[in-house]
Motif scaffolding. Structure first.
Motif, PDB file in Angstrom:
ATOM      1  N   ASP A  23       3.628   4.007  -6.052  1.00 48.65           N
ATOM      2  CA  ASP A  23       2.706   4.486  -7.082  1.00 48.65           C
ATOM      3  C   ASP A  23       2.946   5.978  -7.343  1.00 48.65           C
ATOM      4  O   ASP A  23       2.694   6.803  -6.466  1.00 48.65           O
ATOM      5  CB  ASP A  23       1.270   4.252  -6.626  1.00 48.65           C
ATOM      6  CG  ASP A  23       0.268   4.409  -7.747  1.00 48.65           C
ATOM      7  OD1 ASP A  23       0.649   4.905  -8.827  1.00 48.65           O
ATOM      8  OD2 ASP A  23      -0.894   4.040  -7.543  1.00 48.65           O
TER       9      ASP A  23
ATOM     10  N   ILE B 153      -6.552   8.519  -9.530  1.00 48.87           N
ATOM     11  CA  ILE B 153      -6.520   7.071  -9.392  1.00 48.87           C
ATOM     12  C   ILE B 153      -7.938   6.510  -9.275  1.00 48.87           C
ATOM     13  O   ILE B 153      -8.678   6.856  -8.363  1.00 48.87           O
ATOM     14  CB  ILE B 153      -5.684   6.661  -8.151  1.00 48.87           C
ATOM     15  CG1 ILE B 153      -4.240   7.106  -8.333  1.00 48.87           C
ATOM     16  CG2 ILE B 153      -5.769   5.157  -7.925  1.00 48.87           C
ATOM     17  CD1 ILE B 153      -3.363   6.855  -7.126  1.00 48.87           C
TER      18      ILE B 153
ATOM     19  N   SER C  61      -6.423   1.219  -7.439  1.00 49.31           N
ATOM     20  CA  SER C  61      -5.119   1.275  -6.789  1.00 49.31           C
ATOM     21  C   SER C  61      -4.150   0.339  -7.507  1.00 49.31           C
ATOM     22  O   SER C  61      -4.556  -0.595  -8.216  1.00 49.31           O
ATOM     23  CB  SER C  61      -5.229   0.879  -5.321  1.00 49.31           C
ATOM     24  OG  SER C  61      -5.478  -0.502  -5.204  1.00 49.31           O
ATOM     25  N   GLN C  62      -2.898   0.583  -7.285  1.00 48.89           N
ATOM     26  CA  GLN C  62      -1.862  -0.240  -7.900  1.00 48.89           C
ATOM     27  C   GLN C  62      -1.988  -1.687  -7.432  1.00 48.89           C
ATOM     28  O   GLN C  62      -1.821  -2.617  -8.224  1.00 48.89           O
ATOM     29  CB  GLN C  62      -0.500   0.330  -7.531  1.00 48.89           C
ATOM     30  CG  GLN C  62       0.665  -0.334  -8.200  1.00 48.89           C
ATOM     31  CD  GLN C  62       1.975   0.344  -7.843  1.00 48.89           C
ATOM     32  OE1 GLN C  62       2.030   1.194  -6.973  1.00 48.89           O
ATOM     33  NE2 GLN C  62       3.021  -0.035  -8.520  1.00 48.89           N
TER      34      GLN C  62
ATOM     35  N   PRO D  78      -3.027  11.080  -6.450  1.00 49.80           N
ATOM     36  CA  PRO D  78      -4.184  10.380  -5.853  1.00 49.80           C
ATOM     37  C   PRO D  78      -5.547  10.773  -6.429  1.00 49.80           C
ATOM     38  O   PRO D  78      -6.462   9.951  -6.479  1.00 49.80           O
ATOM     39  CB  PRO D  78      -4.100  10.750  -4.375  1.00 49.80           C
ATOM     40  CG  PRO D  78      -2.663  11.070  -4.146  1.00 49.80           C
ATOM     41  CD  PRO D  78      -2.162  11.666  -5.438  1.00 49.80           C
TER      42      PRO D  78
END
Length: 59
Positions: free
Chosen positions: A35, A42, A45-46, A39
């Motif tokens: 990813d 985000i 999350s991926q 952070p």
């Protein structure tokens, strides 16, 4: 309105069928990509995003 949503959803289902047929490991390969996002930006999350896509796939 509902008819348009059903048609759009059907298009996604058809797309997933094609991807699953021609590229059966495509979603699993996406899980292996790192990813690149910072952070602090985000929200999801991926893995969460990919799992939501995987849930939509036709088995």
């Amino acid at each position: 309105m509902k008819r348009n949503l059903k048609q759009k959803y059907s298009a996604y289902k058809d797309l997933f069928k094609i991807v699953k047929h021609y590229f059966p490991d495509f979603i699993d390969m996406l899980f292996s990509i790192s990813d690149p996002r910072h952070p602090s930006y985000i929200a999801y999350s991926q893995v969460e995003l990919l799992k939501s896509i995987k849930k939509l796939q036709i088995k």
